[in-house]
Motif scaffolding. Sequence first.
Motif, PDB file in Angstrom:
ATOM      1  N   PRO A 319      -8.503  17.742  -9.044  1.00  0.00           N
ATOM      2  CA  PRO A 319      -9.538  17.111  -7.842  1.00  0.00           C
ATOM      3  C   PRO A 319      -8.162  16.314  -7.159  1.00  0.00           C
ATOM      4  CG  PRO A 319     -10.651  17.543  -8.618  1.00  0.00           C
ATOM      5  CD  PRO A 319     -10.059  18.696  -9.278  1.00  0.00           C
ATOM      6  N   LEU A 320      -7.791  15.744  -6.466  1.00  0.00           N
ATOM      7  CA  LEU A 320      -6.912  14.689  -6.023  1.00  0.00           C
ATOM      8  C   LEU A 320      -7.217  12.893  -5.102  1.00  0.00           C
ATOM      9  CD1 LEU A 320      -3.663  13.024  -6.266  1.00  0.00           C
ATOM     10  CD2 LEU A 320      -3.657  14.201  -4.675  1.00  0.00           C
ATOM     11  N   LEU A 321      -7.491  12.672  -5.633  1.00  0.00           N
ATOM     12  CA  LEU A 321      -8.320  11.109  -4.432  1.00  0.00           C
ATOM     13  C   LEU A 321      -6.905  10.153  -4.114  1.00  0.00           C
ATOM     14  CD1 LEU A 321     -11.172   9.168  -4.331  1.00  0.00           C
ATOM     15  CD2 LEU A 321      -9.069   7.593  -4.142  1.00  0.00           C
ATOM     16  N   VAL A 322      -6.023   9.775  -2.530  1.00  0.00           N
ATOM     17  CA  VAL A 322      -5.121   8.693  -2.566  1.00  0.00           C
ATOM     18  C   VAL A 322      -6.187   7.705  -1.862  1.00  0.00           C
ATOM     19  CG1 VAL A 322      -3.678   8.305  -1.829  1.00  0.00           C
ATOM     20  CG2 VAL A 322      -3.583  11.307  -2.809  1.00  0.00           C
ATOM     21  N   TRP A 323      -6.479   6.735  -1.717  1.00  0.00           N
ATOM     22  CA  TRP A 323      -6.806   5.422  -1.111  1.00  0.00           C
ATOM     23  C   TRP A 323      -5.172   4.925  -0.713  1.00  0.00           C
ATOM     24  CZ3 TRP A 323     -11.415   3.150  -0.391  1.00  0.00           C
ATOM     25  CH2 TRP A 323     -11.392   1.961   0.105  1.00  0.00           C
ATOM     26  N   TYR A 324      -5.216   4.935   0.859  1.00  0.00           N
ATOM     27  CA  TYR A 324      -4.352   4.555   1.626  1.00  0.00           C
ATOM     28  C   TYR A 324      -4.871   3.310   2.478  1.00  0.00           C
ATOM     29  CZ  TYR A 324      -2.727   8.988   1.944  1.00  0.00           C
ATOM     30  OH  TYR A 324      -2.504  10.641   1.225  1.00  0.00           O
ATOM     31  N   GLY A 325      -4.100   2.274   2.623  1.00  0.00           N
ATOM     32  CA  GLY A 325      -4.666   0.789   2.756  1.00  0.00           C
ATOM     33  C   GLY A 325      -3.873   0.298   3.969  1.00  0.00           C
ATOM     34  N   GLU A 326      -4.854   0.934   5.683  1.00  0.00           N
ATOM     35  CA  GLU A 326      -3.869   0.860   6.430  1.00  0.00           C
ATOM     36  C   GLU A 326      -3.027  -0.556   7.375  1.00  0.00           C
ATOM     37  OE1 GLU A 326      -7.085   1.236   9.192  1.00  0.00           O
ATOM     38  OE2 GLU A 326      -7.068   3.081   9.006  1.00  0.00           O
ATOM     39  N   HIS A 327      -2.766  -1.834   6.298  1.00  0.00           N
ATOM     40  CA  HIS A 327      -2.530  -2.818   6.481  1.00  0.00           C
ATOM     41  C   HIS A 327      -1.016  -3.272   5.428  1.00  0.00           C
ATOM     42  CE1 HIS A 327      -4.580  -3.444   9.847  1.00  0.00           C
ATOM     43  NE2 HIS A 327      -6.114  -3.535   8.917  1.00  0.00           N
ATOM     44  N   ASP A 328      -1.001  -2.151   4.485  1.00  0.00           N
ATOM     45  CA  ASP A 328      -0.823  -2.010   3.329  1.00  0.00           C
ATOM     46  C   ASP A 328       0.915  -2.962   3.225  1.00  0.00           C
ATOM     47  OD1 ASP A 328       1.176  -1.954   1.070  1.00  0.00           O
ATOM     48  OD2 ASP A 328      -0.318  -0.542   0.216  1.00  0.00           O
ATOM     49  N   ALA A 329       1.803  -4.123   3.490  1.00  0.00           N
ATOM     50  CA  ALA A 329       2.744  -4.366   3.680  1.00  0.00           C
ATOM     51  C   ALA A 329       3.735  -4.682   2.977  1.00  0.00           C
ATOM     52  CB  ALA A 329       2.171  -6.096   2.755  1.00  0.00           C
ATOM     53  N   ILE A 330       3.850  -3.336   1.701  1.00  0.00           N
ATOM     54  CA  ILE A 330       5.066  -2.910   1.224  1.00  0.00           C
ATOM     55  C   ILE A 330       5.464  -1.084   1.784  1.00  0.00           C
ATOM     56  CG2 ILE A 330       5.640  -4.642   0.069  1.00  0.00           C
ATOM     57  CD1 ILE A 330       4.530  -2.394  -2.581  1.00  0.00           C
ATOM     58  N   LEU A 331       4.213  -0.086   2.748  1.00  0.00           N
ATOM     59  CA  LEU A 331       4.497   0.946   2.358  1.00  0.00           C
ATOM     60  C   LEU A 331       3.671   1.172   4.198  1.00  0.00           C
ATOM     61  CD1 LEU A 331       2.251   2.327  -0.139  1.00  0.00           C
ATOM     62  CD2 LEU A 331       4.074   2.630  -0.653  1.00  0.00           C
ATOM     63  N   PRO A 332       4.869   1.974   4.577  1.00  0.00           N
ATOM     64  CA  PRO A 332       4.447   2.110   6.115  1.00  0.00           C
ATOM     65  C   PRO A 332       3.465   3.229   6.529  1.00  0.00           C
ATOM     66  CG  PRO A 332       6.276   3.239   5.979  1.00  0.00           C
ATOM     67  CD  PRO A 332       5.681   2.604   4.117  1.00  0.00           C
ATOM     68  N   GLN A 351      -6.804  25.578  -1.562  1.00  0.00           N
ATOM     69  CA  GLN A 351      -8.200  25.754  -2.020  1.00  0.00           C
ATOM     70  C   GLN A 351      -9.336  24.752  -2.742  1.00  0.00           C
ATOM     71  OE1 GLN A 351      -8.964  30.061  -1.921  1.00  0.00           O
ATOM     72  NE2 GLN A 351      -9.733  30.101  -0.500  1.00  0.00           N
ATOM     73  N   ALA A 352      -8.794  23.650  -3.086  1.00  0.00           N
ATOM     74  CA  ALA A 352      -8.655  22.172  -4.126  1.00  0.00           C
ATOM     75  C   ALA A 352      -9.238  21.803  -3.128  1.00  0.00           C
ATOM     76  CB  ALA A 352      -7.479  22.508  -4.774  1.00  0.00           C
ATOM     77  N   ASP A 353      -9.845  20.500  -4.090  1.00  0.00           N
ATOM     78  CA  ASP A 353     -10.524  19.523  -3.277  1.00  0.00           C
ATOM     79  C   ASP A 353      -9.491  17.849  -3.492  1.00  0.00           C
ATOM     80  OD1 ASP A 353     -13.006  20.443  -2.748  1.00  0.00           O
ATOM     81  OD2 ASP A 353     -13.301  20.150  -5.126  1.00  0.00           O
ATOM     82  N   TYR A 354      -8.781  17.528  -2.298  1.00  0.00           N
ATOM     83  CA  TYR A 354      -8.482  16.250  -1.880  1.00  0.00           C
ATOM     84  C   TYR A 354      -9.300  15.300  -1.058  1.00  0.00           C
ATOM     85  CZ  TYR A 354      -4.671  13.669   0.494  1.00  0.00           C
ATOM     86  OH  TYR A 354      -4.163  12.118   1.411  1.00  0.00           O
ATOM     87  N   THR A 355      -9.181  14.009  -1.453  1.00  0.00           N
ATOM     88  CA  THR A 355      -9.492  13.025  -0.639  1.00  0.00           C
ATOM     89  C   THR A 355      -8.868  12.148  -0.418  1.00  0.00           C
ATOM     90  OG1 THR A 355     -11.792  13.806  -1.976  1.00  0.00           O
ATOM     91  CG2 THR A 355     -11.793  11.592  -0.453  1.00  0.00           C
ATOM     92  N   GLY A 356      -8.796  11.864   0.196  1.00  0.00           N
ATOM     93  CA  GLY A 356      -7.516  11.505   1.804  1.00  0.00           C
ATOM     94  C   GLY A 356      -8.261   9.853   2.619  1.00  0.00           C
ATOM     95  N   VAL A 357      -8.218   8.890   1.911  1.00  0.00           N
ATOM     96  CA  VAL A 357      -9.473   7.696   2.189  1.00  0.00           C
ATOM     97  C   VAL A 357      -8.417   6.645   3.165  1.00  0.00           C
ATOM     98  CG1 VAL A 357     -10.848   5.551   2.099  1.00  0.00           C
ATOM     99  CG2 VAL A 357     -11.586   7.813   0.350  1.00  0.00           C
ATOM    100  N   PHE A 358      -8.515   6.109   4.047  1.00  0.00           N
ATOM    101  CA  PHE A 358      -7.467   5.477   4.818  1.00  0.00           C
ATOM    102  C   PHE A 358      -8.843   4.103   5.161  1.00  0.00           C
ATOM    103  CE2 PHE A 358      -4.730   8.183   5.782  1.00  0.00           C
ATOM    104  CZ  PHE A 358      -3.117   8.076   6.178  1.00  0.00           C
ATOM    105  N   ALA A 359      -8.139   2.989   4.595  1.00  0.00           N
ATOM    106  CA  ALA A 359      -9.030   1.847   5.110  1.00  0.00           C
ATOM    107  C   ALA A 359      -8.639   0.592   5.238  1.00  0.00           C
ATOM    108  CB  ALA A 359      -9.784   1.132   3.550  1.00  0.00           C
ATOM    109  N   ASP A 360      -9.270  -0.061   5.872  1.00  0.00           N
ATOM    110  CA  ASP A 360      -8.579  -0.894   6.500  1.00  0.00           C
ATOM    111  C   ASP A 360      -8.933  -2.383   5.228  1.00  0.00           C
ATOM    112  OD1 ASP A 360      -8.419  -3.541   8.224  1.00  0.00           O
ATOM    113  OD2 ASP A 360     -10.344  -4.324   8.499  1.00  0.00           O
ATOM    114  N   ALA A 361      -7.245  -2.212   5.028  1.00  0.00           N
ATOM    115  CA  ALA A 361      -6.935  -2.747   3.652  1.00  0.00           C
ATOM    116  C   ALA A 361      -5.508  -3.357   3.353  1.00  0.00           C
ATOM    117  CB  ALA A 361      -7.607  -2.407   2.355  1.00  0.00           C
TER     118      ALA A 361
END
Length: 390
Positions: A319-332, A351-361
């Motif tokens: 399982p993989l979780l990736v958290w993305y900050g929509e206002h990240d200053a150093i990642l586009p 056929q594996a579990d991936y959770t991608g979260v885009f947040a107002d952060a």
Amino acid sequence: MPSDPPTARDGAAAPSDPAGGPRRLRHLGEFSALAGIAAAQRGLFPRPGPGLRERARDALGVLDLTAADVRTERTWTAGALRGEEVSWDVGFGPRTRAYVLRPREAGGAVLPGVLALHCHAGMKWAGKEKIADGPEGHSPEVAGLRAALYGGRAWAGELALRGFTVLVPDALGWGSRRVPLADMPENVRGRPEPGLGEAGRYDAAAARHEHVLAKYCTVLGTSYAGVVAGEDLAAAAYLRARPDTGPVGCAGLSGGGLRAALLGAFDPDTAAVAVVAMVSSYRDLLDGYVAGHTWMLYPPGLSRLCDLPDLVACAAPRPLLVWYGEHDAILPLSGMRRAHTMITAHYRQAQADYTGVFADAGHEFGLAAQERVFGWLARYVRADGGGPWR
């Protein structure tokens, strides 16, 4: 609040995509055509074929290291936590020191484990102390960093309270693994600046010395990423070997997120991987985002094998979780969207579990993100087939 991520097509042209579009890139300016020429002649960012994990491990020069001669340096209790400082020898440099944190009332119960990986953040005087408290508490510099990046929380200790054995080691260049100023070139260590304390002076010199470390690693057939990954692999093996610890996952922010991603890619025994505010395609980083990151993100030769999200997805089928900050200053944002699409495709195929979260952060691991990650780890990293210890 976190939301479902926006969609993007894998391979879609972006301002920083060498395959097309306007070619003037920030920080390259009139030399921007270099990106397109290199991409055409060197075959950059191909769709990876079978065996990417092994080929990437070889490209990074990941070292086979062992946490040898483990010693318990001291123990303490603080509220509901029990702490232990351990040290080990990886074969070069000073001994690695690490904190082991567990709920005080757990006794010798077997708990699920998490390797908590400290960030870069331009602060190398402190390593593990950025995300975990020892018996002395934390410094004002660490307090400021936690306020900016971690919601003011020592998150490794908070995670331990949720029923985990949490190991927090220093990495090459940080904390107990600092390179002494006396061993740095004179033009790197610089002259003492009025008002700049010992920690500040070291951090300024260490920022310049990272270029030197990266050069040495390259000449030695490895990379800064390959050495740090070797250290983290050794730490994970030690944690799994503890009699009070079951399956082991990992988590980290920024540079710590990169370390978690590399551990997930190269350690098949890692149970689950959480990466916070670190994943973008290399293609989109080209447009003005390269300078803001550590050399660990740029191991020589990797871009001829794959794009960064392909390597992150080598964690599958874990399982993989990736958290993305929509206002990240150093990642586009374009690079995060592309990464999410690429990882989704890899995980769907596996056929594996991936959770991608885009947040107002922004570029942070705030309290809301921590709670989401803690709950996710409790779901996927379990001791003895059951839920986390309570």
